[in-house]
Motif scaffolding. Structure first.
Motif, PDB file in Angstrom:
ATOM      1  N   LEU A 185       0.822  -1.205   0.000  1.00  9.87           N
ATOM      2  CA  LEU A 185       0.000   0.000   0.000  1.00  9.87           C
ATOM      3  C   LEU A 185       0.864   1.266   0.000  1.00  9.87           C
ATOM      4  O   LEU A 185       0.547   2.248  -0.681  1.00  9.87           O
ATOM      5  CB  LEU A 185      -0.926   0.002   1.220  1.00  9.87           C
ATOM      6  N   THR A 186       1.937   1.237   0.776  1.00 10.10           N
ATOM      7  CA  THR A 186       2.840   2.388   0.826  1.00 10.10           C
ATOM      8  C   THR A 186       3.423   2.669  -0.548  1.00 10.10           C
ATOM      9  O   THR A 186       3.465   3.829  -1.001  1.00 10.10           O
ATOM     10  CB  THR A 186       3.976   2.124   1.827  1.00 10.10           C
ATOM     11  N   ILE A 187       3.862   1.632  -1.215  1.00  6.43           N
ATOM     12  CA  ILE A 187       4.465   1.803  -2.544  1.00  6.43           C
ATOM     13  C   ILE A 187       3.432   2.253  -3.557  1.00  6.43           C
ATOM     14  O   ILE A 187       3.673   3.181  -4.337  1.00  6.43           O
ATOM     15  CB  ILE A 187       5.130   0.485  -2.983  1.00  6.43           C
ATOM     16  N   VAL A 188       2.261   1.632  -3.538  1.00  2.63           N
ATOM     17  CA  VAL A 188       1.206   1.989  -4.494  1.00  2.63           C
ATOM     18  C   VAL A 188       0.786   3.447  -4.321  1.00  2.63           C
ATOM     19  O   VAL A 188       0.613   4.182  -5.302  1.00  2.63           O
ATOM     20  CB  VAL A 188      -0.003   1.050  -4.321  1.00  2.63           C
ATOM     21  N   ALA A 189       0.641   3.866  -3.061  1.00  3.22           N
ATOM     22  CA  ALA A 189       0.201   5.247  -2.810  1.00  3.22           C
ATOM     23  C   ALA A 189       1.259   6.266  -3.195  1.00  3.22           C
ATOM     24  O   ALA A 189       0.922   7.409  -3.531  1.00  3.22           O
ATOM     25  CB  ALA A 189      -0.156   5.402  -1.330  1.00  3.22           C
ATOM     26  N   SER A 190       2.523   5.874  -3.175  1.00  3.70           N
ATOM     27  CA  SER A 190       3.607   6.827  -3.393  1.00  3.70           C
ATOM     28  C   SER A 190       4.132   6.859  -4.821  1.00  3.70           C
ATOM     29  O   SER A 190       4.859   7.785  -5.189  1.00  3.70           O
ATOM     30  CB  SER A 190       4.778   6.512  -2.448  1.00  3.70           C
ATOM     31  N   ILE A 191       3.802   5.839  -5.622  1.00  8.35           N
ATOM     32  CA  ILE A 191       4.407   5.715  -6.948  1.00  8.35           C
ATOM     33  C   ILE A 191       4.109   6.918  -7.842  1.00  8.35           C
ATOM     34  O   ILE A 191       4.997   7.423  -8.538  1.00  8.35           O
ATOM     35  CB  ILE A 191       3.946   4.411  -7.621  1.00  8.35           C
ATOM     36  N   LYS A 192       2.879   7.401  -7.845  1.00  8.07           N
ATOM     37  CA  LYS A 192       2.539   8.501  -8.742  1.00  8.07           C
ATOM     38  C   LYS A 192       3.367   9.737  -8.428  1.00  8.07           C
ATOM     39  O   LYS A 192       3.737  10.497  -9.330  1.00  8.07           O
ATOM     40  CB  LYS A 192       1.049   8.838  -8.649  1.00  8.07           C
ATOM     41  N   ALA A 193       3.675   9.937  -7.158  1.00  5.61           N
ATOM     42  CA  ALA A 193       4.424  11.128  -6.761  1.00  5.61           C
ATOM     43  C   ALA A 193       5.915  10.991  -7.033  1.00  5.61           C
ATOM     44  O   ALA A 193       6.550  11.914  -7.547  1.00  5.61           O
ATOM     45  CB  ALA A 193       4.190  11.428  -5.286  1.00  5.61           C
ATOM     46  N   PHE A 196       8.832   4.401  -9.071  1.00  6.34           N
ATOM     47  CA  PHE A 196       9.363   3.152  -8.509  1.00  6.34           C
ATOM     48  C   PHE A 196      10.701   3.354  -7.817  1.00  6.34           C
ATOM     49  O   PHE A 196      10.963   2.818  -6.750  1.00  6.34           O
ATOM     50  CB  PHE A 196       9.563   2.101  -9.622  1.00  6.34           C
ATOM     51  N   ILE A 197      11.574   4.123  -8.466  1.00  6.22           N
ATOM     52  CA  ILE A 197      12.956   4.218  -8.001  1.00  6.22           C
ATOM     53  C   ILE A 197      13.051   4.988  -6.695  1.00  6.22           C
ATOM     54  O   ILE A 197      13.667   4.534  -5.722  1.00  6.22           O
ATOM     55  CB  ILE A 197      13.832   4.871  -9.091  1.00  6.22           C
ATOM     56  N   LEU A 198      12.406   6.154  -6.627  1.00  6.21           N
ATOM     57  CA  LEU A 198      12.545   6.991  -5.445  1.00  6.21           C
ATOM     58  C   LEU A 198      11.797   6.431  -4.244  1.00  6.21           C
ATOM     59  O   LEU A 198      12.215   6.625  -3.098  1.00  6.21           O
ATOM     60  CB  LEU A 198      12.076   8.419  -5.736  1.00  6.21           C
ATOM     61  N   VAL A 199      10.698   5.724  -4.473  1.00  6.35           N
ATOM     62  CA  VAL A 199       9.944   5.202  -3.335  1.00  6.35           C
ATOM     63  C   VAL A 199      10.789   4.198  -2.550  1.00  6.35           C
ATOM     64  O   VAL A 199      10.711   4.132  -1.320  1.00  6.35           O
ATOM     65  CB  VAL A 199       8.612   4.565  -3.793  1.00  6.35           C
ATOM     66  N   VAL A 200      11.635   3.450  -3.255  1.00  6.84           N
ATOM     67  CA  VAL A 200      12.537   2.524  -2.565  1.00  6.84           C
ATOM     68  C   VAL A 200      13.582   3.301  -1.773  1.00  6.84           C
ATOM     69  O   VAL A 200      13.913   2.950  -0.634  1.00  6.84           O
ATOM     70  CB  VAL A 200      13.208   1.573  -3.576  1.00  6.84           C
ATOM     71  N   ALA A 201      14.099   4.384  -2.369  1.00  4.52           N
ATOM     72  CA  ALA A 201      15.064   5.221  -1.643  1.00  4.52           C
ATOM     73  C   ALA A 201      14.432   5.828  -0.400  1.00  4.52           C
ATOM     74  O   ALA A 201      15.070   5.903   0.659  1.00  4.52           O
ATOM     75  CB  ALA A 201      15.582   6.326  -2.573  1.00  4.52           C
ATOM     76  N   LEU A 202      13.179   6.245  -0.495  1.00  6.30           N
ATOM     77  CA  LEU A 202      12.485   6.819   0.659  1.00  6.30           C
ATOM     78  C   LEU A 202      12.245   5.787   1.760  1.00  6.30           C
ATOM     79  O   LEU A 202      12.223   6.125   2.939  1.00  6.30           O
ATOM     80  CB  LEU A 202      11.146   7.413   0.214  1.00  6.30           C
TER      81      LEU A 202
END
Length: 280
Positions: A185-193, A196-202
Motif C-alpha cells: 500500500l505504501t508503494i502503491v500510494a507513493s508511486i505517482k508522486a 518506482f525508483i525513489l519510493v525505494v530510496a524513501l
C-alpha cells in the motif's frame, strides 16, 4: 524568509510539499521493518511487481490502486513461494521475481496499449500530484500508523525473532501478510508522486541512516521519519530554486543524510570511530 515562503504561493508546490511530508513519514516507518529483517530489496521487488497490475487495471478501466495492490501482493507471494519450495536463498528469489514481473509489466504496457506514461511511473512527477493523491497517501499513512501502534509489541517480537513468535502462538502468517500489505500500500500510494525508483530510496535510506544513529526500533522509526520529511522538503526547495527534477533532488538529499550518519554517527560513524580508536 522570502526564499522559504515564495514556493508556497503556488498551489502545485503546496500539494507537492504536503505529499512529501506524508511520504517522508510513511515510507521510512515501513522501511524500518524491511531493514531490520534484512529484506530491503523486497521494497524494490514490490515496487516493480505492481507494474503488471497497473497495466491490467488501466486496460480494464478499474481503479489503478486495486490492480497495483493485487499485483504487488502476488509478487511477494511468488518470492515467498520460490524461497519455501527450493534451496534458493531469499535474495535470489527476489531478483527472479523483480526481473520477471518488471518484464511482464513492460510487455503488458506495450500489448494492451496502456495510456499510462511509463517514464512517470519509473521516476514520478511530484509536482503534478493532485489533492486526491495527497488524501490517498494520507489515508494509507493513517492506516499504517494505527496498525503499527496497535500491534507494535507483536511486530517487534516477530521482526527480531519470527521463530520465537511462532513458538509462543503469535499468528506469524497473518502478521507477515499484514506487513507485506502495508509495504505494498505504501508503494502503491507513493508511486505517482515519486516513481518506482525513489519510493525505494524513501523507504530504505532514512531507515538506514536512523539505524546508524539509534538502538531501539521506535527511535529508529521516529528518526527515520524525521530524516524522510527533512529530505523531501529540502529536495523540493532545491529543485525549485536550482530548476532540477524534484525526484532526483530528493533522492540525493536522502543519500546526503545517510552519508552524514555513516560518517558522524556517535557509535557507528566512520570518522567518530577512528577518533575513538586514536584516543584509545
Amino acid at each position: 524568509m522570502d526564499w522559504l515562503l515564495d514556493p508556497l504561493n503556488y498551489e502545485f508546490m503546496r500539494q507537492a510539499l504536503m505529499a512529501g511530508v506524508l511520504m517522508g513519514i510513511l515510507c521510512p516507518i515501513v522501511g524500518t521493518y524491511l531493514l531490520v529483517q534484512r529484506m530491503a530489496l523486497l521494497g524494490d521487488v514490490v515496487a516493480h511487481a505492481v507494474l503488471p497490475g497497473l497495466a491490467i487495471a488501466n486496460f480494464l478501466n478499474i481503479p489503478l490502486i486495486i490492480g497495483a495492490f493485487i499485483s504487488g501482493m502476488f509478487g511477494t507471494f511468488v518470492t515467498g513461494w520460490i524461497r519455501s519450495q527450493s534451496k534458493i536463498k531469499v535474495d535470489v528469489a527476489m531478483a527472479i521475481t523483480f526481473s520477471s514481473f518488471f518484464s511482464l509489466g513492460i510487455v503488458l504496457f506495450t500489448s494492451l496499449g496502456s495510456r499510462l506514461d511509463l517514464e512517470d511511473l519509473l521516476f514520478g512527477d511530484i509536482l503534478s500530484i493532485a489533492p486526491a493523491d495527497v488524501w490517498e497517501i494520507g489515508l494509507v499513512m493513517l492506516a499504517v500508523l494505527v496498525g503499527v501502534k496497535v500491534f507494535y509489541k507483536e511486530l517487534l517480537f516477530f521482526t527480531f525473532d519470527p521463530l520465537g513468535a511462532e513458538a509462543i502462538g503469535l499468528p506469524v502468517t497473518a502478521m507477515n501478510v499484514g506487513l507485506m500489505a502495508a509495504i505494498t500500500l505504501t508503494i502503491v500510494a507513493s508511486i505517482k508522486a515519486v516513481g518506482f525508483i525513489l519510493v525505494v530510496a524513501l523507504m530504505v535510506s532514512p531507515a538506514a541512516a536512523a539505524y546508524l544513529l539509534t538502538k531501539e526500533l521506535h527511535w529508529m522509526m521516529g528518526v527515520g521519519a524525521g530524516l524522510g520529511v527533512l529530505s523531501c522538503l529540502t529536495g523540493m526547495y532545491i529543485s525549485y530554486y536550482v530548476n532540477t527534477p524534484s525526484g532526483p533532488a530528493i533522492s540525493l538529499t536522502l543519500f546526503a543524510c545517510f552519508l552524514l550518519a555513516l560518517l558522524f554517527s556517535p557509535s557507528q560513524g566512520i570518522l567518530t570511530r577512528r577518533r575513538g580508536q586514536s584516543k584509545a
